[in-house]
Write a protein that holds these residues in place. Structure first.
Motif, mmCIF file in Angstrom:
data_model
loop_
_atom_site.group_PDB
_atom_site.id
_atom_site.type_symbol
_atom_site.label_atom_id
_atom_site.label_comp_id
_atom_site.label_asym_id
_atom_site.label_seq_id
_atom_site.Cartn_x
_atom_site.Cartn_y
_atom_site.Cartn_z
ATOM 1 N N ASP A 142 0.818 -1.219 0.000
ATOM 2 C CA ASP A 142 0.000 0.000 0.000
ATOM 3 C C ASP A 142 0.854 1.273 0.000
ATOM 4 O OD1 ASP A 142 0.984 0.118 2.578
ATOM 5 O OD2 ASP A 142 -0.978 0.110 3.555
ATOM 6 N N GLY A 143 2.175 1.120 -0.101
ATOM 7 C CA GLY A 143 3.069 2.268 -0.170
ATOM 8 C C GLY A 143 3.595 2.757 1.165
ATOM 9 N N THR A 144 3.107 2.217 2.272
ATOM 10 C CA THR A 144 3.597 2.661 3.581
ATOM 11 C C THR A 144 4.986 2.090 3.858
ATOM 12 O OG1 THR A 144 2.508 0.800 4.691
ATOM 13 C CG2 THR A 144 1.269 2.870 4.539
ATOM 14 N N ILE A 145 5.703 2.778 4.722
ATOM 15 C CA ILE A 145 7.029 2.332 5.142
ATOM 16 C C ILE A 145 7.020 2.182 6.655
ATOM 17 C CG2 ILE A 145 9.469 2.946 5.319
ATOM 18 C CD1 ILE A 145 9.174 4.482 2.708
ATOM 19 N N VAL A 146 7.421 1.023 7.119
ATOM 20 C CA VAL A 146 7.549 0.765 8.548
ATOM 21 C C VAL A 146 8.985 0.324 8.803
ATOM 22 C CG1 VAL A 146 6.792 -0.645 10.489
ATOM 23 C CG2 VAL A 146 5.123 0.108 8.788
ATOM 24 N N ILE A 147 9.641 0.985 9.736
ATOM 25 C CA ILE A 147 11.014 0.610 10.073
ATOM 26 C C ILE A 147 10.979 -0.544 11.054
ATOM 27 C CG2 ILE A 147 13.170 1.372 11.134
ATOM 28 C CD1 ILE A 147 12.467 4.210 10.140
ATOM 29 N N ALA A 148 11.603 -1.653 10.660
ATOM 30 C CA ALA A 148 11.668 -2.852 11.493
ATOM 31 C C ALA A 148 13.131 -3.141 11.810
ATOM 32 C CB ALA A 148 11.041 -4.036 10.753
ATOM 33 N N PRO A 149 13.396 -3.980 12.822
ATOM 34 C CA PRO A 149 14.787 -4.319 13.113
ATOM 35 C C PRO A 149 15.444 -4.992 11.910
ATOM 36 C CG PRO A 149 13.366 -4.981 14.925
ATOM 37 C CD PRO A 149 12.463 -4.576 13.793
ATOM 38 N N PRO A 150 16.722 -4.741 11.690
ATOM 39 C CA PRO A 150 17.428 -5.392 10.586
ATOM 40 C C PRO A 150 17.408 -6.920 10.724
ATOM 41 C CG PRO A 150 18.706 -3.547 11.410
ATOM 42 C CD PRO A 150 17.572 -3.755 12.375
ATOM 43 N N VAL A 151 17.512 -7.597 9.574
ATOM 44 C CA VAL A 151 17.557 -9.058 9.580
ATOM 45 C C VAL A 151 18.992 -9.563 9.633
ATOM 46 C CG1 VAL A 151 15.377 -9.206 8.313
ATOM 47 C CG2 VAL A 151 17.546 -9.291 7.043
ATOM 48 N N SER A 152 19.962 -8.660 9.530
ATOM 49 C CA SER A 152 21.369 -9.050 9.515
ATOM 50 C C SER A 152 21.774 -9.691 10.839
ATOM 51 C CB SER A 152 22.252 -7.836 9.225
ATOM 52 O OG SER A 152 21.918 -6.766 10.088
ATOM 53 N N THR A 153 22.625 -10.692 10.745
ATOM 54 C CA THR A 153 23.078 -11.441 11.914
ATOM 55 C C THR A 153 24.523 -11.063 12.244
ATOM 56 O OG1 THR A 153 23.728 -13.244 10.449
ATOM 57 C CG2 THR A 153 21.534 -13.389 11.454
ATOM 58 N N PRO A 154 24.974 -11.367 13.473
ATOM 59 C CA PRO A 154 26.351 -11.035 13.833
ATOM 60 C C PRO A 154 27.364 -11.636 12.851
ATOM 61 C CG PRO A 154 25.116 -11.638 15.787
ATOM 62 C CD PRO A 154 24.227 -11.941 14.615
ATOM 63 N N GLY A 155 28.265 -10.790 12.386
ATOM 64 C CA GLY A 155 29.315 -11.228 11.471
ATOM 65 C C GLY A 155 28.916 -11.253 10.008
ATOM 66 N N SER A 156 27.637 -11.028 9.702
ATOM 67 C CA SER A 156 27.242 -11.000 8.294
ATOM 68 C C SER A 156 27.839 -9.752 7.648
ATOM 69 C CB SER A 156 25.725 -11.047 8.156
ATOM 70 O OG SER A 156 25.106 -9.935 8.766
ATOM 71 N N HIS A 157 27.900 -9.763 6.316
ATOM 72 C CA HIS A 157 28.596 -8.663 5.650
ATOM 73 C C HIS A 157 28.089 -8.437 4.236
ATOM 74 C CE1 HIS A 157 30.875 -12.194 4.220
ATOM 75 N NE2 HIS A 157 31.009 -11.478 3.101
#
Length: 194
Positions: A142-157
């Motif tokens: 619907d075009g909205t933006i919601v800021i959620a916690p990142p999905v990146s894990t420790p040590g990812s790059h």
């Protein structure tokens, strides 16, 4: 080259030669790293507006190349172990955002950018929209933006290849009033690859 620290809530700037590769490590996981690339801080920089059109998408994938405001290739995403969720839409946090949130004087990526450039004796007349590595804020249907916690894990790059001689700036985002950085701002690291 050894890992170099991007201290939580601050930024670092480094000169990178054409063809050189840089790996950005999400050391503790869930830390957004606002990223800028300047060919000439006064006139040519990596542009998210131009890059979205060039890539044909808002979330970059491995193999995608970012371009400058002059539509020249500047950085290519060559590796991503972070879950592949990054943001190209949101402006860097700044004093005005934090004033609206009731936190005047809060650390912010815009000030971090200009301070890091200043360390190299450089000055940019404006703050381009950054590539927000690891930021999880995709637009919904619907075009909205919601800021959620990142999905990146420790040590990812992620790894980026410079397509031009440039100055790259990394800011370990200081946002601690939204879900931007999961548990809160922490250090990240980067390294230049042989």
């Amino acid at each position: 080259m050894a890992l170099q620290r991007i201290p939580a809530r601050t930024a670092v700037a480094v000169r990178v030669a054409r063809g050189e590769r840089v790996r950005v490590v999400n050391t503790h996981g869930q830390q957004v790293v606002d990223t800028w690339a300047f060919v000439d801080p006064a006139a040519e920089w990596m542009s998210m507006e131009h890059s979205r059109l060039h890539m044909g998408r808002v979330n970059p994938r491995v193999g995608d190349t970012f371009v400058t405001n002059r539509r020249r290739p500047v950085l290519t995403l060559i590796e991503d172990t972070s879950g592949g969720v990054h943001d190209t839409l949101l402006a860097a946090c700044d004093i005005y955002r934090y004033e609206l949130l009731g936190a005047a004087g809060h650390d912010n990526c815009t000030d971090n950018l200009h301070a890091a450039l200043g360390e190299l004796g450089l000055r940019a007349p404006l703050t381009p929209s950054p590539l927000n590595l690891f930021e999880n804020a995709p637009p919904a249907a619907d075009g909205t933006i919601v800021i959620a916690p990142p999905v990146s894990t420790p040590g990812s790059h992620v790894a980026l290849r410079a397509e031009l001689d440039l100055v790259i700036v990394f800011s370990a985002c200081p946002q601690d009033m939204a879900a931007t950085n999961g548990p809160g701002p922490r250090d990240a690291h980067f390294e230049r690859l042989a």
